[in-house]
Design a protein around this motif. Structure first.
Motif, PDB file in Angstrom:
ATOM      1  N   LYS A 129       0.836  -1.206   0.000  1.00 47.17           N
ATOM      2  CA  LYS A 129       0.000   0.000   0.000  1.00 47.17           C
ATOM      3  C   LYS A 129       0.869   1.253   0.000  1.00 47.17           C
ATOM      4  CE  LYS A 129      -4.125  -1.836   2.224  1.00 47.17           C
ATOM      5  NZ  LYS A 129      -4.959  -1.854   3.441  1.00 47.17           N
ATOM      6  N   ASN A 130       2.061   1.150   0.547  1.00 46.80           N
ATOM      7  CA  ASN A 130       3.002   2.276   0.588  1.00 46.80           C
ATOM      8  C   ASN A 130       4.063   2.169  -0.499  1.00 46.80           C
ATOM      9  OD1 ASN A 130       1.547   2.911   2.854  1.00 46.80           O
ATOM     10  ND2 ASN A 130       3.205   2.628   4.302  1.00 46.80           N
ATOM     11  N   ASN A 131       3.855   1.260  -1.459  1.00 46.69           N
ATOM     12  CA  ASN A 131       4.829   1.031  -2.540  1.00 46.69           C
ATOM     13  C   ASN A 131       6.208   0.676  -1.992  1.00 46.69           C
ATOM     14  OD1 ASN A 131       3.014   1.485  -4.693  1.00 46.69           O
ATOM     15  ND2 ASN A 131       3.232   3.692  -4.394  1.00 46.69           N
ATOM     16  N   ILE A 132       6.214  -0.183  -1.000  1.00 45.87           N
ATOM     17  CA  ILE A 132       7.461  -0.636  -0.384  1.00 45.87           C
ATOM     18  C   ILE A 132       7.561  -2.140  -0.580  1.00 45.87           C
ATOM     19  CG2 ILE A 132       8.685  -0.919   1.817  1.00 45.87           C
ATOM     20  CD1 ILE A 132       7.244   1.699   2.714  1.00 45.87           C
ATOM     21  N   TYR A 164       7.891   4.502   8.443  1.00 44.33           N
ATOM     22  CA  TYR A 164       8.871   5.582   8.319  1.00 44.33           C
ATOM     23  C   TYR A 164       9.688   5.509   7.031  1.00 44.33           C
ATOM     24  CZ  TYR A 164       7.853   7.087  13.053  1.00 44.33           C
ATOM     25  OH  TYR A 164       7.228   7.565  14.183  1.00 44.33           O
ATOM     26  N   SER A 165       9.306   4.631   6.099  1.00 43.54           N
ATOM     27  CA  SER A 165      10.044   4.522   4.844  1.00 43.54           C
ATOM     28  C   SER A 165       9.398   5.357   3.751  1.00 43.54           C
ATOM     29  CB  SER A 165      10.118   3.062   4.379  1.00 43.54           C
ATOM     30  OG  SER A 165      11.058   2.363   5.146  1.00 43.54           O
ATOM     31  N   ASN A 166      10.227   5.735   2.824  1.00 40.51           N
ATOM     32  CA  ASN A 166       9.755   6.465   1.649  1.00 40.51           C
ATOM     33  C   ASN A 166       9.149   5.491   0.652  1.00 40.51           C
ATOM     34  OD1 ASN A 166      10.876   8.951   2.646  1.00 40.51           O
ATOM     35  ND2 ASN A 166      12.884   8.157   2.063  1.00 40.51           N
ATOM     36  N   GLU A 167       8.257   5.983  -0.180  1.00 40.35           N
ATOM     37  CA  GLU A 167       7.669   5.147  -1.229  1.00 40.35           C
ATOM     38  C   GLU A 167       8.758   4.673  -2.183  1.00 40.35           C
ATOM     39  OE1 GLU A 167       4.366   6.736  -3.336  1.00 40.35           O
ATOM     40  OE2 GLU A 167       3.085   6.793  -1.572  1.00 40.35           O
ATOM     41  N   ASN A 168       8.486   3.543  -2.831  1.00 37.02           N
ATOM     42  CA  ASN A 168       9.381   2.962  -3.840  1.00 37.02           C
ATOM     43  C   ASN A 168      10.753   2.610  -3.275  1.00 37.02           C
ATOM     44  OD1 ASN A 168       7.359   3.258  -5.904  1.00 37.02           O
ATOM     45  ND2 ASN A 168       7.875   5.434  -5.920  1.00 37.02           N
ATOM     46  N   LYS A 189      16.577  -3.519   7.770  1.00 36.54           N
ATOM     47  CA  LYS A 189      17.180  -2.342   7.142  1.00 36.54           C
ATOM     48  C   LYS A 189      16.133  -1.620   6.302  1.00 36.54           C
ATOM     49  CE  LYS A 189      21.715  -4.533   6.630  1.00 36.54           C
ATOM     50  NZ  LYS A 189      22.806  -4.835   5.687  1.00 36.54           N
ATOM     51  N   ASP A 190      16.025  -0.314   6.504  1.00 37.01           N
ATOM     52  CA  ASP A 190      15.086   0.458   5.687  1.00 37.01           C
ATOM     53  C   ASP A 190      15.803   1.629   5.023  1.00 37.01           C
ATOM     54  OD1 ASP A 190      14.815   3.008   7.209  1.00 37.01           O
ATOM     55  OD2 ASP A 190      13.863   1.765   8.728  1.00 37.01           O
ATOM     56  N   GLN A 191      15.124   2.210   4.062  1.00 36.53           N
ATOM     57  CA  GLN A 191      15.630   3.385   3.349  1.00 36.53           C
ATOM     58  C   GLN A 191      14.704   4.559   3.656  1.00 36.53           C
ATOM     59  OE1 GLN A 191      15.251   1.542  -0.473  1.00 36.53           O
ATOM     60  NE2 GLN A 191      17.376   0.859  -0.508  1.00 36.53           N
ATOM     61  N   GLY A 192      14.355   4.673   4.914  1.00 28.88           N
ATOM     62  CA  GLY A 192      13.362   5.652   5.328  1.00 28.88           C
ATOM     63  C   GLY A 192      13.946   6.988   5.709  1.00 28.88           C
ATOM     64  N   VAL A 193      13.210   7.679   6.564  1.00 32.02           N
ATOM     65  CA  VAL A 193      13.563   9.042   6.935  1.00 32.02           C
ATOM     66  C   VAL A 193      14.750   9.104   7.879  1.00 32.02           C
ATOM     67  CG1 VAL A 193      11.228   9.906   6.552  1.00 32.02           C
ATOM     68  CG2 VAL A 193      11.871   9.093   8.821  1.00 32.02           C
TER      69      VAL A 193
END
Length: 179
Positions: A48-51, A86-90, A109-113
């Motif tokens: 839903k968040n494109n993650i 807390y992650s960005n889309e895509n 591991k995330d590529q978030g804020v």
């Protein structure tokens, strides 16, 4: 009503954990299979968040560890849900494993804020929210990371975090290998 029910459950759990009243049922389980269950459970929320949720595991599948499977599942769910929120889309959220002689390191591991250095010491406190501007519909109770910390402490482990503001975060912890 649902939100209040979750809040009461979280408050009850954190209260019991802080008082040391939650028993840890240590038994061997496959951490890879558990991580797969968690990614399957949260895949729709991520989409839903494109993650994209990615499970990277060593080729010597399965990996048996000692712990309370239900409580470790809660740890994984809380960490992955936080990463999604807390992650960005895509972007991707990766669950990875590193094997040592006696332990397995589990990393989310995330590529978030990311998290500002000033906030890193406080993120495991009850009700602490890094982004106070976030809508209550987006976020949780502010208890998720405190619950993670206490569950891992009950396993004689600790939660570790590395983060770069604007780049993302890595939350990790160890579990002992099963014999």
């Amino acid at each position: 009503v649902d939100r209040l029910i979750y809040l009461v459950k979280d408050l009850d759990m954190i209260s019991e954990l802080e008082k040391g009243r939650i028993n840890v049922q240590n038994s061997p389980f496959n951490i890879i299979a558990l991580a797969q269950e968690v990614t399957d459970l949260l895949e729709i929320k991520a989409e839903k968040n494109n993650i994209k949720l990615v499970l990277n595991h060593p080729s010597n599948y399965p990996i048996k560890v000692m712990g309370d499977i239900e409580k470790i599942q809660q740890v994984l769910i809380n960490l992955v849900v936080n990463a999604i929120n807390y992650s960005n889309e895509n972007t991707e959220i990766k669950i990875e494993f590193q094997e040592t002689q006696e332990r397995i390191k589990i990393m989310i591991k995330d590529q978030g804020v990311g998290i500002k250095q000033d906030d890193l010491d406080r993120i495991f406190e009850r009700f602490f929210r890094v982004d106070k501007s976030r809508n209550r519909n987006q976020g949780g109770s502010g208890l998720g990371l405190a619950i993670v910390k206490h569950i891992l402490e009950a396993h004689n482990q600790k939660i570790m975090v590395q983060s770069k503001f604007g780049k993302g975060s890595i939350f990790s912890f160890y579990l002992r290998k099963a014999d």
